[in-house]
Design a protein around this motif. Sequence first.
Motif, PDB file in Angstrom:
ATOM      1  N   ASN A   1       8.081   2.027 -25.529  1.00 42.46           N
ATOM      2  CA  ASN A   1       7.514   0.566 -25.054  1.00 42.46           C
ATOM      3  C   ASN A   1       6.241   0.794 -24.062  1.00 42.46           C
ATOM      4  O   ASN A   1       6.640   1.369 -23.251  1.00 42.46           O
ATOM      5  N   LYS A   2       5.267   0.619 -25.366  1.00 41.93           N
ATOM      6  CA  LYS A   2       3.998   1.512 -24.498  1.00 41.93           C
ATOM      7  C   LYS A   2       3.600  -0.042 -23.318  1.00 41.93           C
ATOM      8  O   LYS A   2       2.779   1.503 -22.343  1.00 41.93           O
TER       9      LYS A   2
ATOM     10  N   ARG B   1      20.834  11.831 -36.119  1.00 37.42           N
ATOM     11  CA  ARG B   1      21.452  10.940 -35.448  1.00 37.42           C
ATOM     12  C   ARG B   1      21.114  10.683 -33.214  1.00 37.42           C
ATOM     13  O   ARG B   1      21.199   9.697 -32.557  1.00 37.42           O
ATOM     14  N   PHE B   2      19.571  11.108 -33.901  1.00 35.86           N
ATOM     15  CA  PHE B   2      18.088  11.021 -32.602  1.00 35.86           C
ATOM     16  C   PHE B   2      17.366   9.859 -33.364  1.00 35.86           C
ATOM     17  O   PHE B   2      16.859  10.147 -34.098  1.00 35.86           O
TER      18      PHE B   2
ATOM     19  N   ALA C   1      24.627   8.063 -26.594  1.00 32.11           N
ATOM     20  CA  ALA C   1      24.122   8.966 -25.582  1.00 32.11           C
ATOM     21  C   ALA C   1      22.531   8.314 -25.434  1.00 32.11           C
ATOM     22  O   ALA C   1      22.255   8.065 -26.121  1.00 32.11           O
ATOM     23  N   ILE C   2      22.298   7.491 -24.425  1.00 28.74           N
ATOM     24  CA  ILE C   2      20.659   7.220 -24.095  1.00 28.74           C
ATOM     25  C   ILE C   2      20.317   8.451 -22.276  1.00 28.74           C
ATOM     26  O   ILE C   2      20.703   8.101 -21.642  1.00 28.74           O
TER      27      ILE C   2
ATOM     28  N   SER D   1      12.788   6.188 -24.287  1.00 28.53           N
ATOM     29  CA  SER D   1      14.560   6.441 -24.623  1.00 28.53           C
ATOM     30  C   SER D   1      14.487   7.332 -26.001  1.00 28.53           C
ATOM     31  O   SER D   1      14.674   7.156 -26.955  1.00 28.53           O
ATOM     32  N   LEU D   2      15.889   8.230 -25.426  1.00 30.42           N
ATOM     33  CA  LEU D   2      16.088   8.452 -26.443  1.00 30.42           C
ATOM     34  C   LEU D   2      17.691   8.559 -26.619  1.00 30.42           C
ATOM     35  O   LEU D   2      18.194   8.089 -25.767  1.00 30.42           O
ATOM     36  N   HIS D   3      17.835   8.141 -28.304  1.00 27.56           N
ATOM     37  CA  HIS D   3      19.513   7.891 -28.517  1.00 27.56           C
ATOM     38  C   HIS D   3      20.465   8.739 -29.177  1.00 27.56           C
ATOM     39  O   HIS D   3      19.588   9.037 -30.253  1.00 27.56           O
TER      40      HIS D   3
END
Lengths: 116, 113
Positions: B67-68, B61-62, B19-20, B74-76
Amino acid sequence: EAAVTQSPRNKVTVTGGNVTLSCRQTNSHNYMYWYRQDTGHGLRLIHYSYGAGNLQIGDVPDGYKATRTTQEDFFLLLELASPSQTSLYFCASSALTGGAPRDTQYFGPGTRLLVL
Amino acid sequence: QQQVRQSPQSLTVWEGETAILNCSYEDSTFNYFPWYQQFPGEGPALLISIRSVSDKKEDGRFTIFFNKREKKLSLHITDSQPGDSATYFCAASATGNTGKLIFGLGTTLQVQP
């Protein structure tokens, strides 16, 4: 594990009523916060405090007062409740010096308030 | 004006998939970005966080990718589990800002078994 408790968990009042929401944290945290959570608005900061007797205004303060009586206790006051204040209220605390990692906020379980 | 934006509003994945969850922000002074996880009937709880000096933070898993330059993160969630079904909030704060967090509106994740 930080402990933040809130009471009551559910509250129903009428328009114009007087409501006090209570929060207690037992971790000697400096900061305490009151948020409201509403669908479409996320979590919004009402008031916060960095110690007993201190109060700072948050982003949505209108209609709310707050008081920090001790390091542990933070109260949110609605003196003339309106239907627009129907919401889920969360209290949180954090330690910004030592102890828990900086900036981590620990949330209570929430108080659901319905203003008829 | 929402200072912290999240997308999608809701997301459904199958068990085992990645999940993204996306987040972007406006204020270039923000330098701390926690993700909170909230289950129904509970308060949000810190899941994982990143500071702007890093571009990646991993915890099991997290994983957060940051990206500054583009003011995006994003959280994967890899190998998603039904127990991961929750609402995820991206938040931001700036150093010296008394710990005041600005929250996004959240992404509700449903993991189908």
